[in-house]
Design an enzyme around this catalytic site. Structure first.
Site, mmCIF file in Angstrom:
data_model
loop_
_atom_site.group_PDB
_atom_site.id
_atom_site.type_symbol
_atom_site.label_atom_id
_atom_site.label_comp_id
_atom_site.label_asym_id
_atom_site.label_seq_id
_atom_site.Cartn_x
_atom_site.Cartn_y
_atom_site.Cartn_z
ATOM 1 N N GLU A 193 -40.564 75.147 3.246
ATOM 2 C CA GLU A 193 -40.599 73.787 3.831
ATOM 3 C C GLU A 193 -41.673 72.927 3.169
ATOM 4 O O GLU A 193 -42.581 72.388 3.814
ATOM 5 C CB GLU A 193 -40.773 73.848 5.364
ATOM 6 C CG GLU A 193 -39.572 74.496 6.035
ATOM 7 C CD GLU A 193 -39.494 74.353 7.545
ATOM 8 O OE1 GLU A 193 -40.450 73.875 8.178
ATOM 9 O OE2 GLU A 193 -38.450 74.718 8.106
ATOM 10 N N GLU A 318 -33.384 79.771 7.112
ATOM 11 C CA GLU A 318 -33.799 79.657 8.517
ATOM 12 C C GLU A 318 -32.677 78.968 9.276
ATOM 13 O O GLU A 318 -32.287 77.837 8.941
ATOM 14 C CB GLU A 318 -35.110 78.871 8.665
ATOM 15 C CG GLU A 318 -36.318 79.662 8.199
ATOM 16 C CD GLU A 318 -37.647 78.983 8.482
ATOM 17 O OE1 GLU A 318 -37.758 78.235 9.474
ATOM 18 O OE2 GLU A 318 -38.582 79.213 7.687
#
Ligand code: AHR
Length: 514
Positions: A193, A318
């Site tokens: 991220e 994810e």
């Protein structure tokens, strides 16, 4: 009169359910393999995932363990056929300095887990512990490297430490720490991220940084180069994928990631309860879950522009449902229960991954134990398998099987102003020639009948298992750990090459055709 009206209404709605769900399985047209790695999991140093979940310490005499790793958890994950496990984060990965977690445990430095509850991390579970645990699990490790607060040198040293077979500073250090042979880790994440907790970078900046890191992670495992996965987009952020695909040469990355959670709101306390929810909440969650289809379709279309041969994998590393934490638990630990809603979410999402199997070749459910949409929950010596576990275990027949293309026309699940497809379906043929069909009834109020035409397949019989329960809020607890569990399914009837399947509301079924 009233009785006759009600009977006609029932027959009518059953008939319309029957007529609305039609599937053709093109059993003679399968080409693409469903990569087993889309059934991957994720273990972060977050809450009670590692400590208390996987790892209870070498000195623990109450919970059976090997080198501190819980054996009940190992046994359950092996039965589920876990193909890969991502570690050590998540956000934690970009704060993690791997050298803190090697060597004698008493000498390892203690750090603060700044992302997750501000707790002290004693580094007692490090690289050797994780990679040896993966061996025990029979699963492939996926190491997420620190880009946000690390260096190129640090990450390339980690690759050398775990993978280099000959004489080198890092392989010598590994051997000094007791591991002679390299672990040959194939999957490597280059940050996590990067648009958020991994450094709040712009896509252009990250693309450049990625190129730099990837240059020094150019090693091979056996004959193949390691599989480098670029930190990917947040859900519908198409610009992130576009920028990466445009600016990173295809031969410098083997995968690009994507994160998409099924969440009502990112505001604290507004995600809704994991167990006490209404049908409106259920619809909201499922809408987000089913959005995965459109999200993948759009990212994949961008990737097709730059990589028409589909060399680079889309790695959904994810995904899952995210709710408020259980009352009384640490908000930074993300501990949530898991109901039939999550089972339906998991089954539908896996069917979506299958649909895009040519591009989506790896995925990781967040997370494996005690965090978010966990497959396992633990409490002291007790352990339970969640409804999500049962879906992944039932679906494991699809791992490395050939996807059978389907044509599907489903009825609607209309709730207030929202309309969702009532059913989700996928089919594959395994290496032994057996065909499996997974079906999910998303509709919370009505059974669904699905008419399946089997094209190019002569089946002589059908068996199956079903996961369902009286209420969609039903879940397993430490006092009643088997309330929700799969049982034999008798709702499928085969007549020639036509299969008729009746699914109760909120259910997941996997059929095997003989
Ligand atoms: O899975 C929990 C967190 O969600 C991860 O650490 C992060 O990558 C994501 O935002």
């Amino acid at each position: 009169m009233k009785k006759l009206y009600l009977t006609l209404l029932c027959v009518g709605s059953l008939w319309s359910a029957m007529a609305q769900n039609r599937v053709t399985v093109k059993a003679d047209e399968g080409k693409v393999v469903i990569n087993r790695h889309i059934y991957g999991h994720f273990a972060e140093h977050l809450g009670r995932c590692i400590y208390d979940g996987f790892y209870v310490g070498e000195g623990n005499t109450k919970i059976p363990n090997k080198n501190g790793v819980r054996l009940d958890v190992v046994e359950a994950l092996k039965k589920m056929k876990i193909p890969n496990l991502r570690w050590p984060g998540g956000c934690f990965a970009d704060t993690y300095h791997w050298k803190d977690g090697i060597g004698p445990k008493a000498q390892r430095p203690k750090i603060v887990n700044t992302w997750w509850g501000g707790v002290t991390e004693d580094n007692s579970f490090g690289t050797h512990d994780f990679l040896n645990m993966c061996k025990l699990l029979g699963t492939e490790p996926y190491l997420a490297g620190n880009v946000g607060s690390g260096t190129v040198q640090e990450l390339s040293d980690w690759v050398q430490y775990v993978n280099f077979p000959k004489n080198s500073p890092m392989s010598n250090l590994r051997q000094k720490n007791g591991q002679q042979e390299p672990w040959n880790v194939r999957f490597w994440g280059v940050g996590n991220e990067a648009w958020g907790c991994g450094g709040n970078m712009t896509p252009d900046y990250y693309a450049n940084i990625y190129r730099q890191y990837a240059t020094f992670m150019n090693q091979t495992v056996g004959k193949d180069r390691i599989f480098r996965i670029a930190s990917g987009a947040n859900s519908s952020d198409l610009n992130w994928t576009e920028t990466l695909m445009k600016n990173i040469p295809i031969n410098m990355m083997e995968g690009v990631a994507l994160h998409h959670y099924s969440v009502h709101s990112w505001d604290d306390g507004k995600k809704g309860s994991a167990t006490e929810f209404s049908e409106a909440d259920y619809v909201k969650t499922m809408k987000q879950a089913l959005k995965m289809d459109e999200v993948i379709e759009k990212h994949a279309a961008i990737m097709d522009k730059y990589d028409p041969q589909k060399k680079v994998a889309l790695v959904v590393d994810e995904w899952g449902g995210w709710y408020n934490v259980e009352p009384g638990t640490n908000p930074g630990f993300l501990y949530q229960q898991n109901t039939m809603r999550d089972a339906v979410l998991a089954g539908s999402t896996l069917n979506i991954f299958h649909k895009y199997a040519e591009r989506v070749r790896m995925a990781n459910l967040a997370q494996a134990v005690n965090v978010l949409q966990a497959v396992i929950l633990t409490e002291g010596t007790k352990m339970l398998l969640t409804p999500t576990y049962h879906v992944l275990e039932m679906y494991n027949v699809h791992q490395d099987a050939t996807l059978l293309p389907i044509d599907i026309k489903t009825g609607d699940y209309q709730f207030e102003n929202e309309k969702l497809p009532a059913v989700s379906v996928s089919a594959s043929r395994d290496k032994a020639g057996k065909t499996h069909i997974s079906l999910v009834n998303i509709h919370a109020g009505q059974p669904q009948t699905v008419s399946v035409s089997l094209k190019g397949l002569k089946a002589s019989g059908v068996t199956g298992r079903i996961l369902t329960s009286g209420k969609m809020q039903d879940h397993n607890t430490f006092d009643n750990p088997t309330k929700v569990k799969p049982v034999a399914f008798s709702g499928a009837k085969l007549a020639g090459d036509e299969l008729t399947v009746t699914l109760p509301p909120v259910s997941v079924v996997v059929l095997e055709l003989q």
